[in-house]
Design a protein around this motif. Sequence first.
Motif, short mmCIF file in Angstrom:
data_model
loop_
_atom_site.label_atom_id
_atom_site.label_comp_id
_atom_site.label_asym_id
_atom_site.label_seq_id
_atom_site.Cartn_x
_atom_site.Cartn_y
_atom_site.Cartn_z
N GLY A 1 -11.27 -2.04 -14.94
CA GLY A 1 -12.13 -1.83 -13.78
C GLY A 1 -12.97 -0.58 -13.88
O GLY A 1 -12.97 0.13 -14.88
N HIS B 1 -2.77 0.36 -8.77
CA HIS B 1 -4.08 -0.21 -8.47
C HIS B 1 -4.76 0.67 -7.43
O HIS B 1 -4.09 1.19 -6.54
CB HIS B 1 -3.93 -1.63 -7.90
CG HIS B 1 -3.26 -2.58 -8.82
ND1 HIS B 1 -3.93 -3.62 -9.42
CD2 HIS B 1 -1.97 -2.66 -9.25
CE1 HIS B 1 -3.08 -4.30 -10.18
NE2 HIS B 1 -1.89 -3.74 -10.08
N PHE C 1 -14.93 2.60 -11.17
CA PHE C 1 -15.15 3.26 -9.89
C PHE C 1 -16.37 4.16 -10.01
O PHE C 1 -16.68 4.65 -11.10
CB PHE C 1 -13.96 4.18 -9.58
CG PHE C 1 -12.95 3.66 -8.59
CD1 PHE C 1 -12.80 2.32 -8.32
CD2 PHE C 1 -12.11 4.54 -7.95
CE1 PHE C 1 -11.86 1.87 -7.42
CE2 PHE C 1 -11.16 4.12 -7.05
CZ PHE C 1 -11.04 2.77 -6.78
N ARG D 1 -3.52 5.98 1.27
CA ARG D 1 -4.90 5.70 1.66
C ARG D 1 -5.56 7.04 1.97
O ARG D 1 -5.02 7.83 2.74
CB ARG D 1 -4.92 4.79 2.89
CG ARG D 1 -6.31 4.43 3.37
CD ARG D 1 -6.22 3.57 4.62
NE ARG D 1 -5.64 2.27 4.35
CZ ARG D 1 -6.34 1.14 4.22
NH1 ARG D 1 -7.65 1.17 4.37
NH2 ARG D 1 -5.73 0.01 3.97
N GLU E 1 -8.37 0.70 -4.91
CA GLU E 1 -9.57 0.00 -4.43
C GLU E 1 -10.46 0.99 -3.71
O GLU E 1 -9.98 1.85 -2.96
CB GLU E 1 -9.20 -1.12 -3.46
CG GLU E 1 -8.62 -2.33 -4.10
CD GLU E 1 -8.38 -3.45 -3.09
OE1 GLU E 1 -8.56 -3.23 -1.87
OE2 GLU E 1 -7.98 -4.53 -3.53
N TYR E 2 -11.75 0.83 -3.92
CA TYR E 2 -12.75 1.62 -3.20
C TYR E 2 -13.93 0.70 -2.97
O TYR E 2 -14.61 0.32 -3.93
CB TYR E 2 -13.15 2.85 -4.03
CG TYR E 2 -14.18 3.72 -3.36
CD1 TYR E 2 -13.85 4.50 -2.26
CD2 TYR E 2 -15.48 3.77 -3.84
CE1 TYR E 2 -14.79 5.30 -1.65
CE2 TYR E 2 -16.43 4.57 -3.23
CZ TYR E 2 -16.08 5.33 -2.14
OH TYR E 2 -17.02 6.13 -1.54
N SER F 1 -15.79 -2.49 -2.96
CA SER F 1 -15.57 -3.72 -3.73
C SER F 1 -15.10 -3.43 -5.15
O SER F 1 -14.96 -4.34 -5.95
CB SER F 1 -16.85 -4.55 -3.77
OG SER F 1 -17.88 -3.82 -4.43
N ASN F 2 -14.83 -2.15 -5.46
CA ASN F 2 -14.39 -1.77 -6.81
C ASN F 2 -12.87 -1.66 -6.86
O ASN F 2 -12.24 -1.24 -5.89
CB ASN F 2 -14.99 -0.41 -7.20
CG ASN F 2 -16.49 -0.44 -7.23
OD1 ASN F 2 -17.07 -1.17 -8.01
ND2 ASN F 2 -17.12 0.33 -6.37
N GLU F 3 -12.31 -2.01 -8.01
CA GLU F 3 -10.87 -1.88 -8.23
C GLU F 3 -10.63 -1.35 -9.63
O GLU F 3 -11.34 -1.73 -10.58
CB GLU F 3 -10.15 -3.22 -8.06
CG GLU F 3 -8.66 -3.11 -8.26
CD GLU F 3 -7.90 -4.42 -8.06
OE1 GLU F 3 -6.69 -4.43 -8.30
OE2 GLU F 3 -8.53 -5.43 -7.67
N TYR G 1 -2.18 1.06 -4.31
CA TYR G 1 -1.06 0.14 -4.12
C TYR G 1 -0.43 -0.25 -5.45
O TYR G 1 -0.98 0.01 -6.52
CB TYR G 1 -1.50 -1.10 -3.34
CG TYR G 1 -2.64 -1.88 -3.97
CD1 TYR G 1 -2.38 -2.97 -4.79
CD2 TYR G 1 -3.97 -1.54 -3.74
CE1 TYR G 1 -3.42 -3.69 -5.37
CE2 TYR G 1 -5.00 -2.25 -4.31
CZ TYR G 1 -4.72 -3.32 -5.13
OH TYR G 1 -5.74 -4.03 -5.71
N GLU H 1 0.86 -1.19 0.00
CA GLU H 1 0.00 0.00 0.00
C GLU H 1 0.89 1.23 0.00
O GLU H 1 1.80 1.33 0.81
CB GLU H 1 -0.88 -0.02 1.25
CG GLU H 1 -1.79 1.16 1.38
CD GLU H 1 -2.62 1.11 2.64
OE1 GLU H 1 -2.65 2.13 3.34
OE2 GLU H 1 -3.22 0.05 2.93
N ILE I 1 -10.24 5.20 -0.13
CA ILE I 1 -9.56 4.72 -1.33
C ILE I 1 -8.17 4.23 -0.92
O ILE I 1 -7.47 4.91 -0.18
CB ILE I 1 -9.43 5.82 -2.39
CG1 ILE I 1 -10.83 6.29 -2.82
CG2 ILE I 1 -8.61 5.36 -3.58
CD1 ILE I 1 -10.84 7.59 -3.60
#
Length: 86
Positions: A45, A25, A47, A6, A27-28, A30-32, A13, A3, A10
């Motif tokens: 992906g 990458h 968002f 953050r 992540e938010y 369950s979204n990537e 990484y 990572e 969000i």
Amino acid sequence: MPEICRFLGIVIYMYFNDHSPPHFHAEYGSNEILVNINTLEIMEGNFPRRAKNLVMEWAMEHREELRQNWERAANRKQLHRIEPLT
């Protein structure tokens, strides 16, 4: 997957020795998404719009640091933390 930042739910990484082109990458929930560092295009992906806009704003502010971390990851060196969006 180290990572590097953050903020606002969000997580950003990078993987060590990941495939080209240079990307990170995010992540938010369950979204990537995978974001190309050079063009800031989403390679994969999806968002929600607000989260995507925040990631793009952050990436524009820290593009050089992202490039440096990409090189470090390619050489399996420890990645540097990047400041969150302010």
